[in-house]
Design a protein around this motif. Sequence first.
Motif: not given
Length: 296
Positions: A12, A16, A64-65, A67-69, A71-72, A75, A153
């Motif tokens: 991640v 960034e 890309r697919e 990445l969102s997971t 980050k979650e 978090e 963001d």
Amino acid sequence: MDLLMSDVRLFVKAVEVGGLTQAADALSVPKASASRQLKRLEALVGHTLLHRGAGRFGLTGEGREFLSTAKEVLEAVNQALSRLSDTNEALTGQLRISVPGYLGRELLSSHLSGFMAAHPLLKLTVDVNFDRVDLFREDADVAIRVGLEGCEDLVARRIKRQILVLCAAPWYLERHPVIEKVDDLAGHYFLTCGPERQAMEMVVPGLDREYIVRAAGVFRANDPELLLRLACSAGGIALVPLLCAKAAIQGGSLVTVLPSFELMPEELNLTYLPARRNTRKIRAFVDFISKALEQA
């Protein structure tokens, strides 16, 4: 093979900051280890996540697919760790704050001593600057910004509405026709922090709408104190925060232009990375400053 959070965090961070080497530096990871970590993560996922090579760096479709997971997941882990460590223990470590120069001097200076007294073991560093700091690339934990541009963001919490004022030196106004309405501003020289426009125009942000004034000249700078110095030397009409101009107006070296005309205030926002929303030192500073400025 088990998933390691350090591998996910490196992936991640590389996205960034735009590179694996930069991510290794930001996370204090040896560069050779960083490469191995990414390969280990890709082996576990079963796909190449990042294009990397001579002059080429970017996400693959699978990256890309993922990445969102990723980050979650980070978090959720950060929030869980924050809740577990949310005790009454004294805050320690360092908190680095980035702030425009005049806001640091005129807005924060009178409140920081109270925060330092409340958290004596926390090392506080304030970086004064005039350019927007990229929190994804810089060391700052928190940044105070004017407006919300570029904050898409980030977590942004409004801490104050900043009053603007049009002002000029009395001897500048004596050499020009009397200004009684917005239209009378046409043909004047302006000093502003506002964005550049192609034509010789000045944008005056009225409370009801923006007024576009054809100017004789426009000087732009990202430092309102420089604009004030020019205004005091009869360089033109300055559009600046009242916070900066108040002393000069009270001293008589500047006077308010169109004092009954209401300008749209600017929003001052305290911003930080979403992944750090539950960090104790950031939350403590945000809450303290927000409350202090509400009462100011």
